[in-house]
Write a protein that holds these residues in place. Structure first.
Motif, PDB file in Angstrom:
ATOM      1  N   VAL A 115     104.821 -16.303 -19.296  1.00  0.00           N
ATOM      2  CA  VAL A 115     103.544 -15.934 -19.081  1.00  0.00           C
ATOM      3  C   VAL A 115     103.159 -16.431 -17.735  1.00  0.00           C
ATOM      4  CG1 VAL A 115     101.004 -16.226 -19.852  1.00  0.00           C
ATOM      5  CG2 VAL A 115     102.886 -15.844 -21.606  1.00  0.00           C
ATOM      6  N   THR A 116     103.332 -17.430 -17.441  1.00  0.00           N
ATOM      7  CA  THR A 116     103.071 -17.966 -15.928  1.00  0.00           C
ATOM      8  C   THR A 116     103.482 -17.134 -14.633  1.00  0.00           C
ATOM      9  OG1 THR A 116     104.689 -19.517 -16.092  1.00  0.00           O
ATOM     10  CG2 THR A 116     102.486 -20.217 -16.635  1.00  0.00           C
ATOM     11  N   ASP A 117     104.730 -16.220 -15.104  1.00  0.00           N
ATOM     12  CA  ASP A 117     105.288 -15.369 -14.042  1.00  0.00           C
ATOM     13  C   ASP A 117     104.422 -14.196 -13.907  1.00  0.00           C
ATOM     14  OD1 ASP A 117     107.093 -17.326 -13.265  1.00  0.00           O
ATOM     15  OD2 ASP A 117     108.356 -16.703 -14.806  1.00  0.00           O
ATOM     16  N   LEU A 118     103.316 -13.850 -14.679  1.00  0.00           N
ATOM     17  CA  LEU A 118     102.762 -12.378 -14.701  1.00  0.00           C
ATOM     18  C   LEU A 118     101.815 -12.470 -13.455  1.00  0.00           C
ATOM     19  CD1 LEU A 118     101.485 -12.118 -18.376  1.00  0.00           C
ATOM     20  CD2 LEU A 118     103.317 -10.838 -17.346  1.00  0.00           C
ATOM     21  N   PRO A 119     101.562 -11.022 -13.080  1.00  0.00           N
ATOM     22  CA  PRO A 119     101.027 -10.979 -12.027  1.00  0.00           C
ATOM     23  C   PRO A 119      99.381 -11.392 -12.013  1.00  0.00           C
ATOM     24  CG  PRO A 119     102.262  -9.014 -12.271  1.00  0.00           C
ATOM     25  CD  PRO A 119     102.303  -9.880 -13.563  1.00  0.00           C
ATOM     26  N   GLU A 120      98.766 -11.820 -11.014  1.00  0.00           N
ATOM     27  CA  GLU A 120      97.524 -12.315 -11.135  1.00  0.00           C
ATOM     28  C   GLU A 120      96.566 -10.919 -11.599  1.00  0.00           C
ATOM     29  OE1 GLU A 120      93.473 -12.530 -10.226  1.00  0.00           O
ATOM     30  OE2 GLU A 120      94.497 -11.319  -8.957  1.00  0.00           O
ATOM     31  N   ILE A 121      95.472 -11.147 -12.607  1.00  0.00           N
ATOM     32  CA  ILE A 121      94.936  -9.972 -13.149  1.00  0.00           C
ATOM     33  C   ILE A 121      94.334  -9.108 -11.994  1.00  0.00           C
ATOM     34  CG2 ILE A 121      92.675 -11.335 -13.406  1.00  0.00           C
ATOM     35  CD1 ILE A 121      94.236  -8.437 -15.671  1.00  0.00           C
ATOM     36  N   GLY A 122      93.899  -9.450 -10.672  1.00  0.00           N
ATOM     37  CA  GLY A 122      92.981  -8.644  -9.875  1.00  0.00           C
ATOM     38  C   GLY A 122      94.050  -8.029  -9.011  1.00  0.00           C
ATOM     39  N   ARG A 141      96.888  -6.853 -10.714  1.00  0.00           N
ATOM     40  CA  ARG A 141      97.326  -5.916 -11.458  1.00  0.00           C
ATOM     41  C   ARG A 141      96.465  -4.862 -11.677  1.00  0.00           C
ATOM     42  NH1 ARG A 141     100.171  -5.861 -16.646  1.00  0.00           N
ATOM     43  NH2 ARG A 141     100.480  -3.671 -17.111  1.00  0.00           N
ATOM     44  N   VAL A 142      95.017  -4.954 -11.690  1.00  0.00           N
ATOM     45  CA  VAL A 142      94.165  -3.839 -11.680  1.00  0.00           C
ATOM     46  C   VAL A 142      94.258  -3.050 -10.353  1.00  0.00           C
ATOM     47  CG1 VAL A 142      91.720  -3.540 -11.729  1.00  0.00           C
ATOM     48  CG2 VAL A 142      92.595  -5.173 -13.167  1.00  0.00           C
ATOM     49  N   ALA A 143      94.204  -3.759  -9.358  1.00  0.00           N
ATOM     50  CA  ALA A 143      94.588  -3.179  -7.976  1.00  0.00           C
ATOM     51  C   ALA A 143      95.694  -2.030  -8.019  1.00  0.00           C
ATOM     52  CB  ALA A 143      94.579  -4.084  -6.759  1.00  0.00           C
ATOM     53  N   ASP A 144      96.802  -2.499  -8.554  1.00  0.00           N
ATOM     54  CA  ASP A 144      98.064  -1.933  -8.419  1.00  0.00           C
ATOM     55  C   ASP A 144      97.959  -0.530  -9.273  1.00  0.00           C
ATOM     56  OD1 ASP A 144      99.366  -3.617  -7.047  1.00  0.00           O
ATOM     57  OD2 ASP A 144     100.355  -4.735  -8.555  1.00  0.00           O
TER      58      ASP A 144
END
Length: 199
Positions: free
Chosen positions: A150-157, A159-162
């Motif tokens: 879970v700690t390797d997931l992209p930061e939420i901001g 992810r939304v931008a992508d």
């Protein structure tokens, strides 16, 4: 508690339970404080639910399931507890899964009996969990398998931008161009109902 909620006698429920419409909580459950159970969800008998657990709409929590503190179940999660339905010996040994503290279970996930999902794990939408998932892991698929921490997931901001910058699936030169989601004003974040449905 909203209309249509049914609480069976014989359960122990902590302070500040909040329910949606049509919730059923059966007997012999032990439920902590600040628990939310949303509309049309059934918590069957003999379950153990910790503090601050959130169970969303249209979930089925099978008998003898254990949800530790701060676990989250998204809409449509289905939990099983019987390895061989209809078998007498299997019925005597029924056990739901054990979902660890802070684990997050995605939309329409199915979790089979005896499975242990570790603390802080995240299960992707639509997965079928047939085996144990270690703590802190992201798992998905049918059957669900761990893919990363879970700690390797992209930061939420990010992810939304992508997601907002991806090209449309069916590009059209006549379609109006809109700014990326992150650059839109708050009132532009979601299109009006008439624009989204064509009605």
């Amino acid at each position: 508690m909203r209309s249509g909620t049914v609480l069976y006698d014989g359960s122990k429920i902590g302070a500040n339970l909040e329910t949606g419409h049509g919730v059923v909580i059966r007997e012999e459950c032990i439920i902590g404080e600040h628990v939310s159970v949303w509309s049309n969800t059934v918590v069957d008998y003999g379950c153990r639910i910790g503090n601050r657990v959130k169970i969303h709409a249209n979930c089925y929590i099978a008998q003898f399931t254990w949800l530790e503190d701060d676990a989250f179940l998204a809409p449509g999660v289905t939990i099983a507890n019987d390895l061989y339905p209809g078998d007498t010996r299997s019925a005597q040994l029924m056990s739901g899964p054990h979902i660890g503290a802070g684990a997050q279970i995605g939309v329409n996930v199915t979790i089979l009996p005896f499975v242990h999902i570790g603390a802080g794990a995240m299960i992707g939408s639509g997965s079928v969990v047939t085996r144990d998932i270690p703590a802190g892991m992201v798992a998905y698929g049918n059957p669900a398998v761990p893919h990363r921490r879970v700690t390797d997931l992209p930061e939420i901001g990010q992810r939304v931008a992508d997601l907002s910058e991806r090209a449309p699936l069916t590009p059209s030169s006549s379609a109006p161009q809109r700014a990326p989601l992150a650059e839109r004003a708050p009132h532009e974040q979601r299109a009006p109902l008439t624009e989204r449905t064509g009605r």
